[in-house]
Design an enzyme around this catalytic site. Structure first.
Site, mmCIF file in Angstrom:
data_model
loop_
_atom_site.group_PDB
_atom_site.id
_atom_site.type_symbol
_atom_site.label_atom_id
_atom_site.label_comp_id
_atom_site.label_asym_id
_atom_site.label_seq_id
_atom_site.Cartn_x
_atom_site.Cartn_y
_atom_site.Cartn_z
ATOM 1 N N ILE A 1 -7.601 -9.002 -11.685
ATOM 2 C CA ILE A 1 -8.135 -8.239 -12.750
ATOM 3 C C ILE A 1 -9.392 -8.663 -12.918
ATOM 4 O O ILE A 1 -10.141 -9.651 -12.141
ATOM 5 C CB ILE A 1 -7.487 -9.232 -13.897
ATOM 6 C CG1 ILE A 1 -6.537 -9.333 -15.178
ATOM 7 C CG2 ILE A 1 -8.468 -8.562 -14.909
ATOM 8 C CD1 ILE A 1 -5.682 -9.829 -15.788
ATOM 9 N N LEU A 2 -9.964 -7.220 -12.779
ATOM 10 C CA LEU A 2 -11.377 -7.506 -13.109
ATOM 11 C C LEU A 2 -12.752 -6.929 -13.941
ATOM 12 O O LEU A 2 -12.002 -7.337 -15.415
ATOM 13 C CB LEU A 2 -12.040 -6.243 -12.819
ATOM 14 C CG LEU A 2 -11.553 -4.958 -11.085
ATOM 15 C CD1 LEU A 2 -11.869 -3.493 -11.007
ATOM 16 C CD2 LEU A 2 -12.483 -6.454 -10.036
ATOM 17 N N GLY B 1 0.670 -1.230 -0.382
ATOM 18 C CA GLY B 1 0.361 0.239 0.112
ATOM 19 C C GLY B 1 0.783 1.355 0.000
ATOM 20 O O GLY B 1 0.520 1.969 0.830
ATOM 21 N N THR B 2 1.988 0.954 -1.034
ATOM 22 C CA THR B 2 2.534 2.795 -0.124
ATOM 23 C C THR B 2 2.438 3.588 -1.999
ATOM 24 O O THR B 2 2.167 4.188 -0.895
ATOM 25 C CB THR B 2 4.197 2.442 -1.530
ATOM 26 O OG1 THR B 2 3.760 1.909 -2.503
ATOM 27 C CG2 THR B 2 5.010 1.431 -0.402
ATOM 28 N N ASN B 3 1.495 3.505 -2.195
ATOM 29 C CA ASN B 3 0.899 3.803 -3.482
ATOM 30 C C ASN B 3 -0.332 4.472 -2.464
ATOM 31 O O ASN B 3 -1.037 5.792 -2.731
ATOM 32 C CB ASN B 3 -0.175 3.663 -5.236
ATOM 33 C CG ASN B 3 1.474 3.689 -5.520
ATOM 34 O OD1 ASN B 3 1.663 4.531 -6.238
ATOM 35 N ND2 ASN B 3 2.444 2.273 -5.767
ATOM 36 N N HIS C 1 0.264 1.522 -12.819
ATOM 37 C CA HIS C 1 1.320 0.275 -14.087
ATOM 38 C C HIS C 1 2.455 0.428 -13.833
ATOM 39 O O HIS C 1 2.603 1.650 -13.925
ATOM 40 C CB HIS C 1 0.307 -0.479 -14.652
ATOM 41 C CG HIS C 1 0.911 -1.411 -15.655
ATOM 42 N ND1 HIS C 1 0.686 -2.668 -15.495
ATOM 43 C CD2 HIS C 1 2.412 -1.457 -16.551
ATOM 44 C CE1 HIS C 1 1.859 -4.024 -15.893
ATOM 45 N NE2 HIS C 1 2.227 -2.833 -16.450
ATOM 46 N N MET D 1 -3.820 -7.318 -7.098
ATOM 47 C CA MET D 1 -3.013 -7.922 -8.117
ATOM 48 C C MET D 1 -4.074 -8.471 -9.118
ATOM 49 O O MET D 1 -4.311 -9.555 -8.680
ATOM 50 C CB MET D 1 -2.465 -8.526 -7.370
ATOM 51 C CG MET D 1 -1.184 -7.783 -6.703
ATOM 52 S SD MET D 1 -0.506 -6.671 -8.083
ATOM 53 C CE MET D 1 0.948 -6.020 -6.935
HETATM 54 C C1 GAR Z 1 3.062 -0.904 -7.366
HETATM 55 O O1 GAR Z 1 4.557 -0.601 -8.207
HETATM 56 C C2 GAR Z 1 2.336 -0.542 -8.866
HETATM 57 O O2 GAR Z 1 2.706 -0.044 -9.510
HETATM 58 C C3 GAR Z 1 2.067 -2.596 -9.061
HETATM 59 O O3 GAR Z 1 1.841 -3.024 -7.703
HETATM 60 C C4 GAR Z 1 2.980 -2.282 -7.063
HETATM 61 C C5 GAR Z 1 2.112 -2.301 -5.546
HETATM 62 O O4 GAR Z 1 2.964 -2.001 -4.975
HETATM 63 N N1 GAR Z 1 0.245 -2.224 -9.512
HETATM 64 C C6 GAR Z 1 0.611 -3.693 -10.755
HETATM 65 O O5 GAR Z 1 1.328 -4.535 -10.795
HETATM 66 C C7 GAR Z 1 -0.200 -3.751 -11.267
HETATM 67 N N2 GAR Z 1 -0.560 -4.727 -12.361
HETATM 68 P P1 GAR Z 1 2.593 -1.070 -2.761
HETATM 69 O O6 GAR Z 1 1.277 -2.117 -2.304
HETATM 70 O O7 GAR Z 1 3.001 -0.873 -2.198
HETATM 71 O O8 GAR Z 1 1.460 0.037 -3.622
#
Ligand code: GAR
EC number: 2.1.2.2
Length: 207
Positions: free
Chosen positions: A93-94, A12-14, A110, A91
């Site tokens: 696909i919907l 969940g850093t995003n 992405h 992670m």
């Molecule tokens: C992020 O790098 C995001 O771009 C990627 O997973 C990571 C999640 O990190 N997403 C995908 O690959 C989706 N296809 P986070 O949980 O720390 O945000």
């Protein structure tokens, strides 16, 4: 004020970048009203709880297939009155029952420059492994709308970083997150909440 529902599957850093951006006023006209996780115990849920954001867990493993899982997600999004859905490291696909009900209302991040290193099977570190294996000299991240095809919806924003000779997938991932994902995702969310993204012939433009 738009209701933003964030879907997560991991660290969940995003999500944290979105929470910080809401607090600092970078996200205008929107607030995170719910975080939905596809797994119990992921750290993203802690981040939400630490910031008093309501959470729900809809475990992917409890559903036989993508369609039944997507129906459960759709029900939750409707109950939460979501105006915008953000896939922040989600992670799964919907199915189109969700993507069509929320057309141009779901944003994904992405970790590559679409149309490279994307589609089914390209997620998380696998994306960076593939980029390094190919030998690309720049990579980055893409913020895009979600449609029925994996990583194929209209691109809203993209940003790049250089790939260095000694990069590992982990190092490249971190560089892309810090320099692109954590900045552009909140920016795209803010643009959406201010109705500043326009769709023309299936392509997205910032007004
Ligand atoms: C992020 O790098 C995001 O771009 C990627 O997973 C990571 C999640 O990190 N997403 C995908 O690959 C989706 N296809 P986070 O949980 O720390 O945000």
């Amino acid at each position: 004020m738009k209701n933003i529902v964030v879907l997560v599957s991991g660290g969940g850093t995003n999500l944290q970048a979105l929470i910080d951006a809401e607090k600092s006023g970078i996200i205008k006209n929107g607030r995170i009203t719910c975080v939905i996780a596809s797994k119990e115990g992921v750290y993203a849920l802690e981040r939400a709880k630490n910031n008093d954001i309501p959470t729900r867990v809809i475990p992917r493993k409890d559903y036989a297939d993508s369609v039944s899982y997507s129906k459960a997600i759709l029900e939750a999004l409707n109950e939460e009155k979501a105006d915008l859905v953000v896939l922040a490291g989600f992670m799964t696909i919907l199915d189109k029952c969700v993507t069509s009900a929320y057309a141009y209302k779901i944003i994904n991040v992405h970790p590559a420059l679409i149309p490279s290193f994307c589609g089914e099977g390209f997620y998380g570190l696998k994306v960076h492994e593939a980029a390094l294996a190919y030998g690309v000299k720049v990579s980055g991240a893409t913020i895009h709308f979600v449609n029925e095809e994996a990583d194929a919806g209209a691109i809203i924003l993209q940003g790049t970083v250089n790939v260095e000779r000694d990069d590992t997938p982990e190092i490249l991932q971190r560089r892309i997150m810090e320099n692109v994902e954590w900045k552009l995702l909140p920016q795209a969310v803010s643009l959406f909440c201010q109705d500043r993204i326009e769709i023309v012939d299936g392509k997205a433009y910032v007004k």
